[in-house]
Scaffold this motif. Structure first.
Motif, PDB file in Angstrom:
ATOM      1  N   LEU A 185       0.450  -1.144   0.525  1.00 47.50           N
ATOM      2  CA  LEU A 185       0.306  -0.196  -0.020  1.00 47.50           C
ATOM      3  C   LEU A 185       1.362   1.028   0.141  1.00 47.50           C
ATOM      4  N   ALA A 186       1.960   1.128   0.925  1.00 51.58           N
ATOM      5  CA  ALA A 186       3.134   2.534   0.626  1.00 51.58           C
ATOM      6  C   ALA A 186       3.144   2.820  -0.869  1.00 51.58           C
ATOM      7  N   GLY A 187       4.048   1.456  -1.039  1.00 53.43           N
ATOM      8  CA  GLY A 187       4.161   2.154  -2.333  1.00 53.43           C
ATOM      9  C   GLY A 187       3.451   1.975  -3.475  1.00 53.43           C
ATOM     10  N   CYS A 188       2.318   1.949  -3.383  1.00 51.81           N
ATOM     11  CA  CYS A 188       1.363   2.159  -4.227  1.00 51.81           C
ATOM     12  C   CYS A 188       0.747   3.592  -3.710  1.00 51.81           C
ATOM     13  N   PHE A 189       1.048   3.915  -3.145  1.00 57.98           N
ATOM     14  CA  PHE A 189      -0.062   5.580  -2.349  1.00 57.98           C
ATOM     15  C   PHE A 189       1.210   6.456  -2.746  1.00 57.98           C
ATOM     16  N   GLY A 190       2.330   5.821  -2.549  1.00 57.70           N
ATOM     17  CA  GLY A 190       4.017   6.825  -2.563  1.00 57.70           C
ATOM     18  C   GLY A 190       3.944   7.083  -3.976  1.00 57.70           C
ATOM     19  N   HIS A 191       4.214   5.655  -4.603  1.00 57.73           N
ATOM     20  CA  HIS A 191       4.268   6.388  -6.656  1.00 57.73           C
ATOM     21  C   HIS A 191       3.158   6.747  -7.268  1.00 57.73           C
ATOM     22  N   TYR A 192       1.726   6.791  -6.020  1.00 55.26           N
ATOM     23  CA  TYR A 192       1.188   8.074  -6.556  1.00 55.26           C
ATOM     24  C   TYR A 192       0.581   8.732  -6.956  1.00 55.26           C
ATOM     25  N   ALA A 193       1.777   9.594  -5.702  1.00 56.11           N
ATOM     26  CA  ALA A 193       2.370  10.802  -5.300  1.00 56.11           C
ATOM     27  C   ALA A 193       2.789  11.169  -5.819  1.00 56.11           C
ATOM     28  N   LEU A 194       4.165  10.824  -6.781  1.00 47.77           N
ATOM     29  CA  LEU A 194       5.016  10.666  -7.201  1.00 47.77           C
ATOM     30  C   LEU A 194       4.786  11.366  -8.905  1.00 47.77           C
TER      31      LEU A 194
END
Length: 223
Positions: free
Chosen positions: A188-197
């Motif tokens: 989940l952190a990877g998903c949301f982090g890369h969405y923000a990026l």
């Protein structure tokens, strides 16, 4: 990674990312989630993320953390240079100074020195190159692709690649409830982090965002 092979952990990170998008976003977006206008570049962006994960994993096995960090953080300077050459972005004195000061700060903190493993250095440089390519393509594709589409193809790329490594890395203790929770949190952190990026590169030039990568050192120290 103290209890499970690193490729297995990387696979879980991408697989959870893909599962979340398939379960919750695919029904909402339908075919739009997979429709692209520059398919080759979209896959190249996904491949660059795989390159980062793969090379960094094995670079850290051959290099001390300080040296690997110093090499990896060459990527913001690479982005600044390439953004000027290929995206024709204006690089002002402030952005250039931020990039240089950030790199100097990394070198001071990491204080790399001594003989280094040659293969480890090459792997760390490839990870830095992959990071630069990922960020530049995020900016370039922002004009034609949706953030969700880019995120979905990144998840597919990572899941497919690390699935190929599973036969040699499917080992370790049976996951506990805490392990399952951590695996889920990682995805989940990877998903949301890369969405923000990805969204950030739609709103601002790559040359402006690149020096902000050095803030990761502060977050890492706080955590």
């Amino acid at each position: 990674t103290q209890h499970y092979p690193v490729p297995l952990v990387a696979w879980v990170r991408f697989a959870v990312h893909l599962l979340v998008m398939s379960a919750f976003l695919a029904p909402l977006h339908g075919r739009r989630l997979v429709e692209t206008r520059r398919t080759g570049l979209v896959w190249l962006r996904g491949a660059s993320q795989v390159l980062i994960s793969f090379c960094l994993i094995f670079a850290l096995r051959r290099l001390p953390l300080a040296e690997a960090t110093a090499i990896l953080y060459l990527s913001p300077l690479m982005v600044l240079i390439c953004a000027r050459l290929f995206l024709h972005e204006h690089i002002g004195r402030l952005r250039a100074a931020a990039g240089l000061l950030g790199l100097i700060g990394v070198v001071i903190v990491a204080h790399p020195g001594g003989a280094l493993d040659g293969i480890g250095v090459i792997l760390a440089l490839l990870a830095a190159f992959g990071t630069s390519l990922y960020q530049l393509l995020s900016r370039l594709l922002a004009a034609t692709e949706t953030a969700m589409t880019l995120l979905f193809y990144s998840a597919i790329s990572g899941t497919l690649f690390f699935s190929l490594l599973l036969p040699w890395n499917w080992q370790g203790p049976s996951p506990t409830t805490l392990d399952f929770a951590l695996f889920l949190g990682l995805g989940l952190a990877g998903c949301f982090g890369h969405y923000a990026l990805t969204w950030a590169f739609r709103q601002a030039p790559a040359s402006l965002l690149a020096p902000l990568s050095y803030l990761q050192l502060i977050w890492a120290a706080l955590l």
